[in-house]
Design an enzyme around this catalytic site. Structure first.
Site, PDB file in Angstrom:
ATOM      1  N   CYS A 217       0.810  -1.221   0.000  1.00  0.00           N
ATOM      2  CA  CYS A 217       0.000   0.000   0.000  1.00  0.00           C
ATOM      3  C   CYS A 217       0.844   1.271   0.000  1.00  0.00           C
ATOM      4  O   CYS A 217       0.302   2.371  -0.105  1.00  0.00           O
ATOM      5  CB  CYS A 217      -0.967   0.005   1.173  1.00  0.00           C
ATOM      6  SG  CYS A 217      -0.261  -0.528   2.733  1.00  0.00           S
TER       7      CYS A 217
ATOM      8  N   HIS B 246      -9.699   0.269   0.235  1.00  0.00           N
ATOM      9  CA  HIS B 246      -8.238   0.258   0.207  1.00  0.00           C
ATOM     10  C   HIS B 246      -7.802  -0.227  -1.167  1.00  0.00           C
ATOM     11  O   HIS B 246      -7.932  -1.416  -1.496  1.00  0.00           O
ATOM     12  CB  HIS B 246      -7.704  -0.661   1.298  1.00  0.00           C
ATOM     13  CG  HIS B 246      -6.223  -0.588   1.492  1.00  0.00           C
ATOM     14  ND1 HIS B 246      -5.389   0.142   0.649  1.00  0.00           N
ATOM     15  CD2 HIS B 246      -5.400  -1.155   2.419  1.00  0.00           C
ATOM     16  CE1 HIS B 246      -4.138   0.015   1.061  1.00  0.00           C
ATOM     17  NE2 HIS B 246      -4.125  -0.763   2.131  1.00  0.00           N
TER      18      HIS B 246
ATOM     19  N   HIS C  95      -3.550   7.338   6.144  1.00  0.00           N
ATOM     20  CA  HIS C  95      -3.566   6.001   5.551  1.00  0.00           C
ATOM     21  C   HIS C  95      -4.842   5.283   5.987  1.00  0.00           C
ATOM     22  O   HIS C  95      -5.591   4.786   5.149  1.00  0.00           O
ATOM     23  CB  HIS C  95      -2.318   5.243   5.988  1.00  0.00           C
ATOM     24  CG  HIS C  95      -2.163   3.903   5.353  1.00  0.00           C
ATOM     25  ND1 HIS C  95      -2.244   3.718   3.994  1.00  0.00           N
ATOM     26  CD2 HIS C  95      -1.921   2.676   5.887  1.00  0.00           C
ATOM     27  CE1 HIS C  95      -2.056   2.434   3.705  1.00  0.00           C
ATOM     28  NE2 HIS C  95      -1.871   1.783   4.842  1.00  0.00           N
TER      29      HIS C  95
END
Length: 432
Positions: A214, A390, A354
């Protein structure tokens, strides 16, 4: 977390937000630069890095303005998976892109061969180049020194559908039925290669991909900026792309126990910082920026959207998936990023977190922020993943675009699904 700043502002910073407001919050990104503790910033226009174009593919469509409008409206892009039969999985939903078309951006024959990961990358890159005034075939593009123009577009998982199809054909039909494109379209650097050949039309400068889960997109931005700062390139196309909502992708994350299982109400499943968060929601898409030296951008009268002031890379060397519980790895990286950018902590007034909705990750990130920013009362903190899920290797790219939109419009999107979040809001002590 993003670190992109507006060049016209004395200081403007990058992004986060806490409780879910009823409407988007207005925030000034033109903070004062008079702080005596502010480090020295780069002044050489050959080394200053600016963003001149943005392009994306998202669950909210392929237009930057429409994407941000739906974020401001607090819409959820999460729903039941219908791309394949997910009835046997404990998680049966995702932020899946529907009705995607690459018409006008990808040649039909190539389009039929490519994995969605690379189709998304090509469309996002071409849109970014168009917004930067560098559309293929334009006079501005023709004037670019292609030897000093490069691409760094990464992916966390690459062309996973292409690889999965290859394995299935091997098992069920034998090795002669494996597509010759199986491996070329599965590896992560195919995105950068395709962008250089098909979108940027012959950019022959630095070209590579980065795959760091990520963190992929943000690592790509950081490396692209370094190519410009080091004098190796004038223009870089950078970002990330991901299309992992396929059976093996979903099943792999289920096996890791990383995903929310809120099948009865998927629209509220992605809930960063909420007490009842139970894992992240898979998303997909691509986010790409055009980055240039300030000197080069001004020389061609390019639109300047924001300035990349700096960044940092580190590892907390702790666990395969979880950050250090005290947030020390994250806080160290933030501090080094601010030092590289020449920005004092008290100058930051907006952060895009995040915030994936995992139990360990969200808490560690908040602790890290508290270690760096002693007074968070004037910081806006938000989580784009609450609406788009995500997006793995594309997450930083899509969130960077949301950050730049916040900087240029002055409006911060809400964090939705803040249902039982008071305990973390008190920890952040953030004023909306």
């Amino acid at each position: 977390m993003q670190n992109l700043l507006h060049p016209g502002a004395a200081v403007a910073t990058a992004s986060w937000s806490c409780a879910q407001p009823r409407r988007p919050s207005r925030v000034s990104v033109r903070a004062s630069a008079s702080s005596s503790s502010a480090p020295r910033r780069e002044t050489d226009p050959r080394k200053r890095v600016v963003i001149t174009g943005m392009g994306l593919v998202s669950v909210f469509g392929n237009d930057v303005g429409a994407y941000y409008a739906r974020l401001l409206a607090g819409e959820s892009g999460v729903g039941a998976i219908d791309r394949f039969d997910a009835s046997g999985f404990p998680t049966r939903f995702a932020a899946q892109i529907r009705g995607f078309s690459s018409e006008g951006y990808v040649d039909g024959k190539l389009d039929r061969r490519l994995d969605d990961c690379h189709r998304y990358a090509l469309v996002a890159a071409k849109k970014a180049l168009e917004s930067a005034g560098l559309a293929p075939g334009s006079s501005a593009m023709d004037k670019i020194d292609k030897e000093r123009a490069g691409v760094v577009v990464g992916s966390g998982m690459g062309g996973i559908r292409a690889f999965s199809d290859g394995v299935e054909n091997l098992v069920t039909k034998g090795c002669r039925k494996i597509s010759p494109f199986c491996i070329p379209h599965a590896i992560t650097n195919t995105g950068s290669a395709m962008v250089a050949m098909e979108a940027a039309v012959g950019f022959r400068g630095p070209n590579y991909s980065i795959s760091t889960a990520c963190a992929t997109s943000n690592h790509c931005f950081h490396n692209a900026a370094d190519q410009i700062r080091l004098g190796r390139a004038d223009v870089m196309v950078a970002g990330g792309s991901e299309a992992a909502i396929v059976p093996i992708g979903l099943g792999g994350f289920v096996a890791c126990r990383a995903l929310s299982q809120r099948n009865d109400d998927p629209g509220t499943a992605s809930r960063p910082w909420d007490r009842d968060r139970d894992g992240f929601v898979m998303g997909e898409g691509a986010g790409v920026l055009v980055m240039e030296s300030l000197e080069h951008a001004m020389g061609r009268d390019a639109p300047i959207l924001a300035e990349y002031l700096g960044g940092a890379v580190n590892s907390d060397a702790h666990h395969m998936t979880d950050p250090r519980p005290d947030g020390s790895g994250v806080s160290t990286c933030i501090k080094r990023s601010l030092e590289d950018a020449g920005v004092a902590p008290e100058e930051v007034n907006y952060i895009n977190a995040h915030a994936t909705s995992t139990l360990a990750g969200d808490l560690a990130e908040v602790k890290a922020l508290k270690q760096v920013f002693k007074d968070t009362s004037q910081i806006k903190l938000n989580a784009t993943k609450s609406m788009i899920g995500h997006c793995l290797g594309a997450a930083g790219g899509l969130e960077a675009i949301a950050t730049i939109q916040a900087i240029t419009t002055g409006w911060v999107h809400p964090t939705i699904n803040q249902i039982q979040s008071q305990h973390l809001i008190n920890l952040i002590r953030c004023v909306m």
